[in-house]
Write an enzyme that holds these catalytic residues in place. Sequence first.
Site, PDB file in Angstrom:
ATOM      1  CD  GLN A   1      32.534  39.199   2.099  1.00  0.00           C
ATOM      2  OE1 GLN A   1      33.807  38.841   2.407  1.00  0.00           O
ATOM      3  NE2 GLN A   1      31.787  38.037   2.318  1.00  0.00           N
TER       4      GLN A   1
ATOM      5  CE  LYS B   1      34.637  42.176  -4.383  1.00  0.00           C
ATOM      6  NZ  LYS B   1      33.521  43.058  -4.032  1.00  0.00           N
TER       7      LYS B   1
ATOM      8  N   GLY C   1      28.757  37.212  -3.478  1.00  0.00           N
ATOM      9  CA  GLY C   1      28.258  36.803  -4.781  1.00  0.00           C
ATOM     10  C   GLY C   1      28.842  37.326  -5.652  1.00  0.00           C
ATOM     11  CG  HIS C   2      32.781  37.723  -6.903  1.00  0.00           C
ATOM     12  ND1 HIS C   2      33.948  37.500  -6.810  1.00  0.00           N
ATOM     13  CD2 HIS C   2      32.484  38.630  -5.676  1.00  0.00           C
ATOM     14  CE1 HIS C   2      34.548  38.144  -5.743  1.00  0.00           C
ATOM     15  NE2 HIS C   2      33.602  38.927  -5.152  1.00  0.00           N
TER      16      HIS C   2
ATOM     17  CG  ASP D   1      26.844  44.184  -2.984  1.00  0.00           C
ATOM     18  OD1 ASP D   1      27.043  42.811  -3.063  1.00  0.00           O
ATOM     19  OD2 ASP D   1      26.528  44.685  -1.889  1.00  0.00           O
TER      20      ASP D   1
END
Length: 423
Positions: free
Chosen positions: A224, A16, A40-41, A13
């Site tokens: 991650q 990225k 989730g990006h 988180d």
Amino acid sequence: MTVDLLLGLQWGDEGKGKIVDVLTSNYDIIARFQGGPNAGHTLEFDGIKHVLRTIPSGIFHKNSINIIGNGVVIDPVVFQKEIEGLEKFNLDIKNKLIISRKAHLILPTHRLLDAASEASKGKAKIGSTLKGIGPTYMDKTGRNGLRVGDIELEDFKERYRALADKHEAMIAFYDVAIQYNLAELEKEFFEAIEELKKLDFIDSEEYIYQAQKAGKSILCEGAQGSLLDVDFGTYPFVTSSNTTAAGACTGLGIAPNKIKEVYGIFKAYVTRVGSGPFPTELFDEVGATMAKVGNEFGSVTGRQRRCGWLDLVALKYAVQVNGVTQLMMMKGDVLSGFETLKICTEYNYKGQNISHFPYNIEPENVTPVYKEFKGWKADLTGLTTYDQLPIELKEYIQFIEEEVGVPIKIVSVGPDRKQTITK
């Protein structure tokens, strides 16, 4: 020819997706090398927030090719929904997105196994996102898994049935009460498989090798964070793949000596989702304010993130393991308004101060040792140059650079791609 890596240095988180989006215009190829749809990006631009789960963050740039590498695990159902969510943006997904035949598939029974396993652990659960990631990687290393390339085989459904039947027997072994309709889940799965087949499957290691020979620039994108690495993270409270730089080599088939820059992303503070030790975690109003101002809720899971002060012991460890060459600090704007800031510089480990990351960082063994910094009041979100930043923030950044020994090249002051200051 350039092969650069971008990875998170904390418990995920870190932001990225935004940085990949900012950097993408410099690269011909964006390649995701590990993880599954639990990551989730988040990208935000033109007033719209986008959450990508499996698709690389370069999909919004018209000149980049996006590769899902062999180290990724793909849930066809989640993947189909992700593509449907992008349709309104008129992206050329068919020609811009390609998938490694060696990437493993998440089956509906993998998700059920995940739920059964977690339920059986009771209070000892590890905080799984229940997306089937762990069981899929278990099948991969156990040499049972199904891969994207298997979809092209005539006996794919027979292979599926054999593995799904095995999973059902394992679910029964756990002897926990989970409700499911497998026939319904399988119908959805095979419909999604048909949609997946509309994209091009490639032998990705050969594709990437030829791209390197042709002088293409490649950015490898991790999911991650380094402290969730299955080998070097806070085991067992980790993910099931190698999130560190080495994972790019195994997850894409890139030789280590081809990698040039390693971009390390970290927050100006620290967050963690789910279970596991977290030495600098805050349980007071300061931590609650960080969570609120930073909007610290998972982009996929919606789970609230635990918040704490920046941990330099852990950050130096991640920099060391990954060979980071450039740092990028996210969410500097969230720390605006605090009278005093703290950075953990050492751990008191079993009564002795240490500066390295030990085998066990459980609270009974580790107490953080802090250095205090003066805070700043200024709103950073509209600033555009490094010179405009408050002197207190510059001192905060300089201290981190001196301690870690790597320059901070980017400071993010908001979620939008425009709110990015290059130093």
